[in-house]
Design a protein around this motif. Structure first.
Motif, PDB file in Angstrom:
ATOM      1  N   ARG A 114       1.961 -44.859 -17.151  1.00  0.00           N
ATOM      2  CA  ARG A 114       2.024 -43.636 -17.951  1.00  0.00           C
ATOM      3  C   ARG A 114       3.375 -43.564 -18.643  1.00  0.00           C
ATOM      4  N   THR A 162      -5.291 -38.669 -21.889  1.00  0.00           N
ATOM      5  CA  THR A 162      -4.372 -38.299 -20.808  1.00  0.00           C
ATOM      6  C   THR A 162      -5.103 -37.917 -19.524  1.00  0.00           C
ATOM      7  N   MET A 201       1.152 -40.246 -22.455  1.00  0.00           N
ATOM      8  CA  MET A 201       1.015 -38.860 -22.006  1.00  0.00           C
ATOM      9  C   MET A 201       1.646 -37.878 -22.974  1.00  0.00           C
TER      10      MET A 201
END
Length: 599
Positions: free
Chosen positions: A583, A562, A383
């Protein structure tokens, strides 16, 4: 052989394949002196008498219904990789009139080449073959009078072929001016037919149609001369059977086959140029222009030599599959690791027409995976990468910032895994940009040695790229696009890290994708939710599946998009994977986590 052949920048491999390969009308059938030793005839004979035949989807759909050529009549069919069935069936029915297809057709008719000796002639094609037969003293069934007349007919045919070649060049270049510089294809809509650019191309199209029609008439007259009908009032004879003996019968058969191809081409041009069947998608597709020798004819895609052609394909193939495939077989088994979307096979069933069959005919089963994904791999989403593009819409171009950050991350991963990394892209543009950055960054291994960057689209065939990647002596990173998302297996230590550059949405600018999305909306669905997302999920699962191919495989899948967590539809992609993605908001924790799977 073609897989190992690299012609360099002179021409695509297909240009040479057309000259090396033989089409159906080149076969002389029973009159061929090499028939007994022909590998193709042996393969067909073996297949026709076999209890079990293994072939590909394209051969299956190309087999005529009325008379088997290479496949025995079968009540049971098993389709592996059945998620590709819709596209294969669509390709079977697609129509085209492109620079390549038109020139290929005209080369079959006549190609003039200067001989090695002074004044020599090594012209090729059906007209040249007919002329050589007549020059050598061969007499058609009508005798000497017909022989002189057929010389004149052949000459008229060559004039028509030359006129058609000129019209192909003019028409295809006029079409090449229609797509924008950033487009490889432009969908044909009703309003397209009234634009100045389209109207400017119509005179060349009509010239081409006139020349092809004149050429067809010449070929029909030659067929009648070499193999006249039993009834003088019956007109042109039907294509002769391949088993007929005699050189004149071979010539007539080949001329008749090419005339049939010309008729199909004329139909394709008329059908696509009218663009009035709502069940089809129509588009103009750009193509590089090559000379007769296969050399680029100069300039870029939108220079004076840039060319384009017409293509069309059916939008919904489900009715055909239901009636012509599933209803005609006792049993059809569809196998694939990626038939489900959202935990259901309903979407694929609708695309393939299974929902149109009578109740009780369709059964489904889901077999669990033999792999322990939780212990064998990690799925990571970095991310910390910058936004992919300003709009984050499917099909939008990646920003320079993202490409730079992605390249740096990939370089780091290659170091962590000591090569053994494959990155999958949805865009050749981004693939080339990343390859250039990796090479400019002088990738180095922990031991100080260089990594090899293997990139698709640089003239090295897919088979050779995969063979090079498997080599143990040179650590490598492999960058692949569409054809690497499935059907590529690296078992063991050869591959430890798969990087998915982007969620694999089909480009909404592709004419057939756009038309199918519109079709879904006309029937009450959502172009994005009910068409784009399910298709992307299936390809996403295929890409993820490149990593774990054996119980002993181990490694990491890094999804560099993302949107997997940022967008609501990302949950659909996450649920489609056999392991829950993790993530990572900072780079170091991400690299540390994936490094645990590098050994």
């Amino acid at each position: 052989d073609l897989a190992e052949f690299d012609p360099g920048p002179a021409a695509p491999v297909g240009f040479f394949a057309e000259r090396l390969g033989s089409s159906a009308d080149d076969c002389r059938g029973r009159s061929c002196p090499y028939r007994a030793s022909c590998f193709m005839q042996k393969a067909r004979a073996a297949a026709l008498t076999s209890d079990l035949v293994v072939t590909n989807h394209a051969v299956f759909f190309s087999e005529p219904d009325d008379e088997p050529i290479a496949l025995p009549r079968a009540a049971q069919v098993i389709f592996d990789e059945a998620h590709n069935l819709e596209e294969t069936a669509t390709d079977h029915f697609a129509l085209e009139a492109t620079p390549q297809s038109l020139r290929r057709l005209l080369r079959r008719v006549f190609t003039r080449r200067a001989g090695r000796k002074a004044g020599g002639d090594s012209s090729s094609g059906a007209l040249a073959e007919a002329e050589r037969f007549l020059v050598a003293g061969g007499l058609p069934p009508g005798g000497e009078a017909d022989r002189r007349r057929l010389f004149e007919v052949a000459a008229a045919g060559k004039e028509a072929a030359a006129a058609a070649q000129k019209a192909v060049r003019e028409w295809c270049r006029a079409l090449g001016a229609i797509p924008r510089p950033d487009e490889s294809a432009r969908r044909i809509r009703p309003e397209t037919l009234s634009t100045p650019a389209w109207l400017a191309a119509e005179p060349a199209m009509m010239k081409l149609q006139d020349a092809l029609f004149a050429l067809s008439k010449s070929l029909q007259a030659l067929v009648a001369g070499f193999l006249p009908p039993a009834d003088p009032d019956a007109g042109a004879p039907p294509p002769p059977a391949s088993g007929r003996e005699g050189a004149e019968a071979d010539i007539a058969r080949r001329l008749a086959a090419i005339d049939g191809a010309i008729q199909e081409t004329l139909h394709a041009i008329d059908f696509i140029a009218a663009a009035d069947d709502e069940g089809w998608a129509y588009w103009i597709e750009s193509a590089p222009a090559f000379s007769q020798r296969g050399e680029p004819s100069g300039g870029g895609r939108h220079s004076a030599a840039a060319e384009a052609g017409l293509k069309a394909a059916p939008i919904d193939i489900s009715d055909y599959l239901a009636k012509s495939l599933f209803e005609k077989r006792d049993t059809v088994v569809l196998c694939s690791a990626t038939l489900r979307t959202g935990g259901s096979m309903d979407w694929m069933a609708g695309r393939l027409g299974l929902d149109k069959l009578e109740q009780g005919r369709v059964a489904q089963a889901v077999e669990g995976s033999p792999f322990d994904y939780a212990s064998q791999c990690i799925a990571a989403c970095p991310m910390f990468l910058p936004p992919m593009n300003p709009s984050s819409l499917p099909g939008a171009a990646e920003s320079e910032t993202f490409v730079e950050a992605f390249s740096a991350m990939l370089q780091r991963l290659v170091g962590v895994f000591g090569g053994r990394t494959m990155a999958l892209f949805t865009s050749h543009r981004m693939l080339r940009a990343v390859a250039a950055r990796l090479r400019a960054g002088a990738l180095e291994s922990a031991g100080g040695g260089s990594f090899r960057v293997l990139a698709q689209g640089e003239g090295v065939p897919r088979e050779e790229l995969t063979a090079l990647f498997r080599e143990d002596d040179v650590p490598s990173v492999l960058l692949g696009a569409d054809s690497f998302w499935e059907g590529v297996d690296f078992i063991g230590d050869a591959l430890r890290c798969v990087v998915l550059a982007k969620l694999p949405f089909a480009s909404p600018g592709e004419p057939l994708v756009d038309a199918r999305g519109e079709y879904v909306e006309k029937n009450g669905g959502s172009k994005f939710r009910d068409y784009a997302v399910p298709g992307a999920v299936i390809k996403f699962r295929q890409g993820f599946g490149r990593l774990i191919r054996h119980k002993g495989d181990r490694g990491a899948v890094v999804v560099a998009d993302t949107r997997l967590f940022d967008k609501n539809y990302g949950a659909i992609f996450r649920k489609a994977l056999p392991v829950e993605p993790t993530r990572f908001d900072d780079a170091e924790s991400c690299y540390a986590a994936v490094a645990a799977f590098s050994k």
